[in-house]
Design a protein around this motif. Structure first.
Motif, PDB file in Angstrom:
ATOM      1  N   PRO B 526       0.802  -1.221   0.000  1.00 56.77           N
ATOM      2  CA  PRO B 526       0.000   0.000   0.000  1.00 56.77           C
ATOM      3  C   PRO B 526       0.837   1.275   0.000  1.00 56.77           C
ATOM      4  O   PRO B 526       2.018   1.254   0.323  1.00 56.77           O
ATOM      5  CB  PRO B 526      -0.789  -0.107   1.304  1.00 56.77           C
ATOM      6  N   ASP B 537      -8.464   5.511   6.018  1.00 53.40           N
ATOM      7  CA  ASP B 537      -9.185   4.955   4.875  1.00 53.40           C
ATOM      8  C   ASP B 537      -9.554   3.501   5.166  1.00 53.40           C
ATOM      9  O   ASP B 537      -8.781   2.585   4.884  1.00 53.40           O
ATOM     10  CB  ASP B 537      -8.285   5.053   3.632  1.00 53.40           C
ATOM     11  N   ILE B 540      -8.858   0.507   2.816  1.00 55.73           N
ATOM     12  CA  ILE B 540      -7.510   0.219   2.316  1.00 55.73           C
ATOM     13  C   ILE B 540      -7.248  -1.290   2.252  1.00 55.73           C
ATOM     14  O   ILE B 540      -6.566  -1.782   1.340  1.00 55.73           O
ATOM     15  CB  ILE B 540      -6.448   0.962   3.161  1.00 55.73           C
ATOM     16  N   GLN B 543      -8.652  -2.610  -0.945  1.00 56.05           N
ATOM     17  CA  GLN B 543      -7.842  -2.136  -2.070  1.00 56.05           C
ATOM     18  C   GLN B 543      -6.535  -2.920  -2.167  1.00 56.05           C
ATOM     19  O   GLN B 543      -6.091  -3.276  -3.263  1.00 56.05           O
ATOM     20  CB  GLN B 543      -7.537  -0.644  -1.911  1.00 56.05           C
TER      21      GLN B 543
END
Lengths: 185, 827
Positions: B526, B537, B540, B543
């Motif tokens: 990340p 966030d 995350i 993601q």
């Protein structure tokens, strides 16, 4: 020292307790909190307390140091596994596990060791000082009153350590003179 | 590729082998971390049983439970096990397991080095366990003061087990420290500047640097004492120009920083866990970082406070007394930063928080008694009594075990992926808390009444019986509590139900992954823009799993990750990690063979084992360099990066820098010893000085200059891709010249057993000789690879590493030759 410590401990515990009891104030600025907790309690508070304590300790330590004194009696302590042997500047001969000193007079103990590291400690007369082979450390002791005082070896020295003890006998002037006389014979 | 396919592909690449083969060949940080934690816990239980034996012995006056000879082994091993085999490895294990997850990367800098360190620890620990079971355990107290630990007063093999076993375990601590430093500085998620690092990483970095500076004095001391025991080199023998106090200095140069080495990671756990439990962020992040750094610096300035009773002049004592009290300031800052955090937030009373409250209670008492013993007159009375034992347990149990238990219960859901179900932990806490305080509060008291530490029995008329009995009973209550924790964890790991992914609502990256964690940690690496990326966030994690960040597309069998610029966190290079390997355990076994041979005094085996170590190390370095794809690599998000081994400063270079830091401290400690004996040692000067030899000096200094120049020429040739090997050969010639000069000086060091001076300069010159030989071996390997050419042709990064070691070898050769050759003129 104990009272001060207890107060600081109580303060920390109290702050911890209140943290759980209070309702948090939502809009306090982080900078203000830092000023209180970190500059105030974190930095200033210990600095002041410790400086005071340190000065007190050093002054006290200075008074405990040997000072030139004509009335001083010198004795010699030799440690070994696991007994103490004492010699006297004013008298021939040695005594085993019993140290004779005059009461009410400063005594300098020259401490050394014949084998491993030991430590000379007569708790009611002074703090401890190590007996180190190849080195002579000098400890100033003084017995306020005649009598028998307990002493021990206070640095771990092997299997006989637990029983490594000696006695300090503080004499009044008459019996100190008698002791010196006996030793001279 | 969807998230599940990515997970399958990455798992195949990163997994260790199944079953026992996996245990011996895994290099994955999660595996190694768990193994460290497990073995350290076993040693905690062993140390705990020893503690119970001690308390049984002291429960009654004139105890006949065990004889003093056995009792001495028990308390020596209790201290040794708890310090070297429990506390240090446990914090290493926690760091090894947690750091890559907190830092948003896939593994530590040197996966094989983690495994090597772990196996060194296990083998060294086994040596000490064997000694314990065989009744041959060390018995001179855990700080091993000579002459008690010298061969005259400890003729058996007991002390050798300590010196050799503990040194072997310290190899693992040094390995872990190098690994942690480089991992934190170079292996982070892109965007994570130093300022955005999770606070635990700061603490781990400071701790690792302290290990690199703190352990070498003890390693040196152990080597010197073992040389004295085995060969009669009289470093600590006052009649022959040595000094028993030299050991005490070297030991406490290590021993005091050690306390902070143990405390700081625990403080890191508190700084991580406490804000989460207060549903807020840490108050004064930068203050806390500064406090940790300040503690590290100060802790190296107060070792003498363990030696207040050795007859050091009062002015010297004043300095160390001031330093010892000053160390309370950064500790105070941390304590109040934590309290302020609790006030700032809205604290919950969870099980981890319960242990943190236990920490506050005990550690503050331990800190306050610590200030008391920093005051010299008080220490003259309290020194070596049970008061000190009580104080150090308040600091270490309060400052380490309580926070670690908090951390255990905090990260347990991350470790197992399960939800805590059985409520044994709370009851265990109260037993441990009450038992601990009962046992050690009483010990303060009996210490002030005059009970010395380490006694095997005391008379009835001392008046200590009731206090000791109370202390012993309380300690058994605590032991029951510890057993319940073990039981609780076992039940949890085996039976508890599946839990949710981020049960505490924490903000750091280790909670942004499925639990239990997959071997690759992050499906894509990340980008971090805040100290609490998951809080900033919450999406995350998804993601990352969808491969939206760096290295989201697995390639072949490659274990890939990124390095970043140390300060800014800008992505710098692609790293390809080695896969599963039995090389680490083999190398650890070879290292162990050398130590074991020294222990059983089969000295002819030592060079053979060392030859094996050298051979395996060369293979190790070689196999790391296999480059799958040359040139710039696409790491995702339209970013092209070079491979780390094709940059000037590869991870190997960084690791060498940190290893050389530790090495320099060792050399510096040796110099300190030389200067100490010279100025303070009784019975100095020696009967005979080493005379000046112009030939040795000239040969050594010219050789040092030649190797330094040669390695630079070699570097220039490689960076121009010219096949010239002149520089390498020149460097080799230089190394050979210094080796010859040092070897000549070694033969003249004189009768080594007669006097400490000869023995000391022998060790200094031998140290330089060993480093010249290491440089020569590295240069040879470089030359061989240049001659072979092709894929094995060395790169700039290889030459740069060899250059570091060559420069260092030249430096120590010159320094030790000058310091010894001119000694007769210095008087």
């Amino acid at each position: 020292m104990l009272t001060g410590s207890a107060a600081i401990f109580a303060l920390v515990m109290l702050l911890l307790l209140i943290a759980y009891r209070r309702t948090p104030a939502p809009h306090q600025s982080e900078r203000r909190q830092e000023r209180f907790w970190l500059y105030g309690l974190g930095l200033a508070f210990p600095l002041v307390t410790l400086a005071a304590l340190l000065i007190y300790g050093l002054v006290l330590g200075e008074t405990l140091l040997p000072k030139a004194n004509e009335n001083v009696v010198t004795v010699r302590a030799e440690a070994r596994q696991w007994s103490w042997s004492f010699g006297y500047a004013d008298a021939a001969g040695r005594t085993q596990c019993v140290l004779h000193i005059p009461a009410g007079r400063p005594v300098e103990v020259e401490i050394t060791s014949l084998d491993v590291v030991h430590s000379f400690w007569a708790p009611r007369l002074a703090g401890k000082l190590d007996a180190i082979p190849g080195q002579v450390n000098v400890l100033r002791i003084e017995a306020a009153a005649p009598g028998e005082y307990h002493g021990v070896g206070a640095e771990f020295s092997g299997p006989g350590y637990s029983g490594d003890a000696f006695t300090v006998i503080a004499h009044d002037p008459a019996s100190w003179a008698a002791f010196l006389g006996r030793a001279k014979e | 590729m969807n998230a599940l396919a990515r997970h399958r592909a990455l798992s195949r690449i990163w997994s260790s082998q199944p079953g026992w083969r996996g245990v011996i060949s895994t290099v994955n940080h999660s595996d190694i971390g768990r193994m460290f934690l497990l073995v350290a816990t076993l040693f905690f239980l062993i140390g705990g049983v020893l503690a119970m034996l001690i308390r049984t012995q002291l429960a009654t006056p004139h105890s006949a439970f065990v004889a003093p000879a056995i009792y001495d082994q028990i308390f020596t091993m209790h201290g040794t096990v708890m310090m070297f085999l429990f506390a240090i490895p446990l914090l290493e294990g926690a760091a090894v397991y947690l750091l890559p997850k907190l830092l948003g990367t896939r593994d530590l800098a040197y996966p094989r080095l983690s495994a090597y360190g772990f196996w060194c620890y296990v083998f060294g620990g086994l040596m000490l366990v064997f000694a314990l079971l065989a009744g041959l355990a060390p018995d001179s107290g855990w700080f091993m003061y000579p002459p008690l630990s010298s061969s005259a007063h400890s003729p058996g093999v007991n002390a050798d087990f300590w010196l050799i076993g503990v040194t072997f375990v310290e190899v693992s601590a040094i390995a872990a420290a190098v690994e942690i430093c480089v991992s934190i500085l170079k292996f982070r998620a892109p965007g994570m500047s130093l300022d955005l690092m999770p606070i635990f990483a700061w603490y781990a970095l400071v701790t690792a640097l302290m290990i690199l500076m703190g352990f070498p004095p003890l390693i040196l001391g152990s080597i010197l004492l073992e040389l004295e025991r085995a060969f009669g080199f009289p470093f600590f023998e006052s009649a022959l120009g040595g000094s028993p106090l030299l050991w005490q200095h070297l030991f406490w140069l290590f021993g005091h920083p050690e306390v902070y080495i143990i405390f700081l990671p625990a403080a890191g756990v508190i700084s991580t866990v406490l804000p989460v439990m207060a549903r807020t962020t840490l108050l004064g992040y930068r203050w806390v970082v500064a406090a940790a750094v300040a503690l590290a610096f100060l802790s190296f300035g107060l070792w003498v406070h363990h030696m207040f009773a050795t007859g050091i002049p009062h002015m010297g004592l004043a300095f160390f007394s001031a330093a010892s009290t000053l160390v309370a300031v950064p500790t105070g800052i941390q304590i109040f930063a934590w309290l302020g955090t609790l006030w700032k937030g809205w604290p919950r009373l969870t099980l981890p928080m319960l242990y943190i409250i236990g920490f506050f209670f005990t550690f503050v008492i331990g800190g306050l008694t610590g200030v008391m013993v920093a005051i010299v007159p008080f220490d003259w009375q309290a020194h070596d009594t049970a008061f000190i034992t009580a104080h150090l347990h308040y600091v270490l149990f309060g400052g380490f075990v309580f926070p670690m238990l908090a951390g255990l219960y905090y990260w347990l859901p991350q470790l197992t992926g399960r939800k805590r179900f059985f409520r044994i932990g709370e009851m265990a806490f109260w037993l441990i808390f009450l038992g601990f305080n009962g046992a050690f509060l009483a010990m303060h008291w009996v210490g002030l009444l005059g009970q010395r530490r380490r006694i095997a029995w005391y008379p009835e008329d001392a008046g200590w019986t009731a206090i000791n009995l109370f202390s012993s009973i309380s300690s058994f209550v605590m032991a029951i509590g510890v057993a319940m924790v073990v039981f609780d964890i076992a039940l949890h790991a085996l039976l508890a139900i599946q839990g949710s992914r981020n049960p505490w609502d924490a903000g750091t990256l280790e909670w942004a992954m499925p639990t239990p964690p997959a071997p690759y940690n992050f499906a894509s690496i990340p980008i971090v823009r805040s100290r609490e990326p998951l809080a900033a966030d919450p999406a995350i994690g998804d993601q990352i799993a969808r491969g939206e960040y760096f290295l989201g597309e697995p390639r072949g069998d490659l274990r890939e990750t990124l390095t970043v610029d140390a300060a800014s966190g800008r992505p710098e290079a692609l790293v390809i990690f080695p896969g599963n390997s039995t090389l680490p355990i083999t190398l650890a076994a070879a290292t162990g063979a050398a130590f074991l041979a020294a222990l059983i005094r089969a000295y002819w085996i030592v060079p053979l084992a060392l030859l094996l170590v050298v051979g395996l190390s060369l293979r190790w370095g070689w196999s790391q360099d296999a480059a799958a794809y040359p040139g710039l690599q696409n790491v995702g998000r339209a970013t092209l990066l070079p491979q780390a081994i094709e940059t000037d400063r590869s991870p190997g270079w960084w690791g060498s820098v940190f290893l050389l830091v530790a090495d320099t401290v060792l050399f510096g400690s040796l110099f300190f010893g030389y200067a100490f004996l010279w100025t303070v040692g009784p019975n100095w000067p020696p009967p005979q000085w080493l005379s000046l030899s112009v030939l040795e000096l000239a040969l050594g200094l010219i050789g040092a200059a030649v190797e330094v120049i040669g390695i630079r020429l070699a570097g220039r040739a490689v960076s121009r891709s010219s096949p010239s090997s002149h520089g390498t050969l020149l460097a080799l010639a230089g190394a050979a010249m210094t080796m010859a000069a040092l070897a000549m000086a070694l033969t003249r060091a004189g009768q080594l057993t007669d006097y400490a001076y000869g023995a000391t300069i022998f060790v200094m010159i031998a140290y330089a000789f060993i480093h010249a030989a290491i440089a020569a071996i590295m240069i040879c390997s470089l030359a061989y690879r240049t001659l072979r050419g092709g894929a094995s042709c060395p790169r700039t990064s290889n030459v740069n590493i060899v250059r570091l070691w060559t420069d260092y070898a030249a430096f120590v050769a010159a320094t030790s030759l000058i310091a010894t050759q001119f000694s007769s003129y210095l008087t």
